[in-house]
Design a protein around this motif. Structure first.
Motif, mmCIF file in Angstrom:
data_model
loop_
_atom_site.group_PDB
_atom_site.id
_atom_site.type_symbol
_atom_site.label_atom_id
_atom_site.label_comp_id
_atom_site.label_asym_id
_atom_site.label_seq_id
_atom_site.Cartn_x
_atom_site.Cartn_y
_atom_site.Cartn_z
ATOM 1 N N GLU A 34 9.185 13.042 -3.202
ATOM 2 C CA GLU A 34 7.991 12.201 -2.939
ATOM 3 C C GLU A 34 7.077 12.099 -3.758
ATOM 4 O O GLU A 34 6.420 10.881 -4.165
ATOM 5 N N ASP A 35 6.820 13.142 -4.990
ATOM 6 C CA ASP A 35 5.873 12.972 -6.057
ATOM 7 C C ASP A 35 6.594 11.830 -7.063
ATOM 8 O O ASP A 35 5.699 11.124 -7.244
ATOM 9 N N ASP A 85 8.152 0.128 -3.124
ATOM 10 C CA ASP A 85 7.780 0.997 -1.791
ATOM 11 C C ASP A 85 8.034 2.347 -2.247
ATOM 12 O O ASP A 85 9.302 2.960 -2.362
ATOM 13 N N ASP A 86 6.942 3.168 -2.073
ATOM 14 C CA ASP A 86 7.225 4.835 -2.350
ATOM 15 C C ASP A 86 8.030 5.238 -1.359
ATOM 16 O O ASP A 86 8.992 6.229 -1.546
ATOM 17 N N TRP A 87 8.009 4.852 -0.025
ATOM 18 C CA TRP A 87 8.900 5.532 0.987
ATOM 19 C C TRP A 87 10.251 5.018 0.812
ATOM 20 O O TRP A 87 11.343 5.863 1.114
ATOM 21 N N TYR A 88 10.473 3.801 0.160
ATOM 22 C CA TYR A 88 11.974 3.422 -0.197
ATOM 23 C C TYR A 88 12.421 4.101 -1.145
ATOM 24 O O TYR A 88 13.692 4.577 -1.201
ATOM 25 N N VAL A 89 11.744 4.460 -2.259
ATOM 26 C CA VAL A 89 12.299 5.278 -3.432
ATOM 27 C C VAL A 89 12.627 6.539 -2.954
ATOM 28 O O VAL A 89 13.801 7.065 -3.418
ATOM 29 N N ALA A 90 11.721 7.232 -2.175
ATOM 30 C CA ALA A 90 12.188 8.622 -1.863
ATOM 31 C C ALA A 90 13.406 8.417 -0.982
ATOM 32 O O ALA A 90 14.365 9.443 -0.964
ATOM 33 N N ALA A 102 0.645 -1.240 0.034
ATOM 34 C CA ALA A 102 -0.076 0.000 -0.085
ATOM 35 C C ALA A 102 0.960 1.161 0.095
ATOM 36 O O ALA A 102 2.016 1.267 0.393
ATOM 37 N N PRO A 103 0.487 2.321 -0.573
ATOM 38 C CA PRO A 103 1.278 3.517 -0.494
ATOM 39 C C PRO A 103 1.484 3.908 0.796
ATOM 40 O O PRO A 103 0.272 3.806 1.861
ATOM 41 N N ARG A 104 2.454 4.551 1.016
ATOM 42 C CA ARG A 104 2.678 5.122 2.675
ATOM 43 C C ARG A 104 2.810 6.779 2.602
ATOM 44 O O ARG A 104 2.471 7.353 3.448
ATOM 45 N N LEU A 105 3.304 7.374 1.510
ATOM 46 C CA LEU A 105 3.448 8.931 1.195
ATOM 47 C C LEU A 105 2.209 9.523 1.246
ATOM 48 O O LEU A 105 1.296 9.113 0.474
ATOM 49 N N LYS A 106 2.120 10.782 1.739
ATOM 50 C CA LYS A 106 0.815 11.544 1.979
ATOM 51 C C LYS A 106 1.174 12.844 1.130
ATOM 52 O O LYS A 106 2.272 13.284 1.248
ATOM 53 N N ASP A 107 -0.152 13.384 0.812
ATOM 54 C CA ASP A 107 -0.077 14.683 0.200
ATOM 55 C C ASP A 107 1.091 14.758 -1.039
ATOM 56 O O ASP A 107 1.715 15.609 -0.945
#
Ligand code: HEC
Ligand code: HEC
Length: 217
Positions: A206-207, A165-170, A124-129
């Motif tokens: 993060e985008d 994972d979005d958090w991992y890429v960031a 599931a995505p973790r990053l917000k906004d």
């Protein structure tokens, strides 16, 4: 299976404690060399999960389904210190000793093939906004190496990004930008990405991370 895994565990302890002494017979070392991917992967499960889905608490990314060439290459990079050795690389320093559990080319390739065979599923995505439109626009800078669909390009050593994972890429983009990853002198691969990361302004990280997460694996 049970016997094999006990044997493997003995070999792991043995290798960790006394790599080259007579206490560790060459028979045990040879058996680890002959261990299956599933057996070798047991030492990865505590962080990356039995199905390779990762663990946010440990900051261990999902690795299931990553191509074998990339997994094997990163294991070697962790081992040789091209990755995960920087004193500020908290997560890399966690992974680096683990890479020593598979310290021959045969073991790296065997466990990598096993990881590649695990069905990949995006978490599931973790990053917000996040601004996915801005992320997609930024991704135009990435396709030359990582592919139109984020599928990666082995010939350029550029891994797939789709569904990571979005958090991992960031986190990785920040590491590349700050020189925590990809800045070891003599490394022919990491600096390419480190240079690219400078083209991603901090407020867009993060985008683009959230955008690549939406790409199907
Ligand atoms: C103690 C926890 C832990 C264990 C056990 C562990 N890892 Fe990791 N692994 C991590 C962390 C944390 C990272 C993220 C490192 C970073 O941020 O650079 C990572 C990163 C990786 C990566 C890089 C993924 C990428 O997209 O670049 C691979 C491949 C990997 N691990 C494979 C393995 C394998 C194979 C094993 C077993 C031999 C293993 N790991 C065992 C914690 C662990
Ligand atoms: C000139 C080629 C090139 C371009 C363009 C490029 N990359 Fe990379 N990228 C690489 C290479 C090569 C690696 C592998 C680096 C390594 O193994 O340390 C990499 C690795 C990565 C990783 C680490 C993946 C992982 O699993 O740990 C991320 C995240 C990443 N790139 C994101 C991006 C983003 C986002 C863009 C666009 C803004 C981009 N890259 C543009 C070549 C490129």
């Amino acid at each position: 299976m049970r016997v094999a895994s006990q044997y493997l565990r003995a070999a792991v302890v043995c290798l960790a404690a006394l790599p080259l002494t007579t206490a560790c017979g060459s028979g045990i070392v040879a058996s680890r060399e002959a261990a299956s991917g599933a057996e070798l992967y047991q030492s990865c499960e505590s962080c990356h999960g039995p199905a390779g889905g990762g663990d946010l608490v440990q900051h261990a990314p999902a690795i299931a389904g990553l191509p074998a060439w990339y997994v094997a290459s990163q294991l070697e990079r962790f081992q040789t210190g091209l990755r995960g050795k920087h004193p500020d690389d908290v997560e890399g320093l966690r992974m680096r000793p683990m890479s020593l559990q598979v310290n021959s080319q045969t073991q790296r390739e065997t466990v990598a093939a096993y990881v590649a065979s695990l069905p990949s599923a995006a978490n599931a995505p973790r990053l917000k906004d996040v601004d996915l439109t801005r992320g997609e626009e930024t991704f135009a800078m990435c396709v030359a190496c990582h592919g139109m669909k984020g599928e990666g390009t082995e010939a350029l050593n550029a891994p797939p990004l789709a569904g990571l994972d979005d958090w991992y890429v960031a986190l990785q983009l920040r590491k590349f930008r700050s020189g925590i990853r990809g800045s070891v002198p003599g490394d022919g691969i990491g600096p390419t990405m480190a240079a690219m990361s400078m083209a991603v302004p901090p407020e867009v990280i993060e985008d683009v991370a959230a955008y690549v997460h939406t790409l199907p694996r």
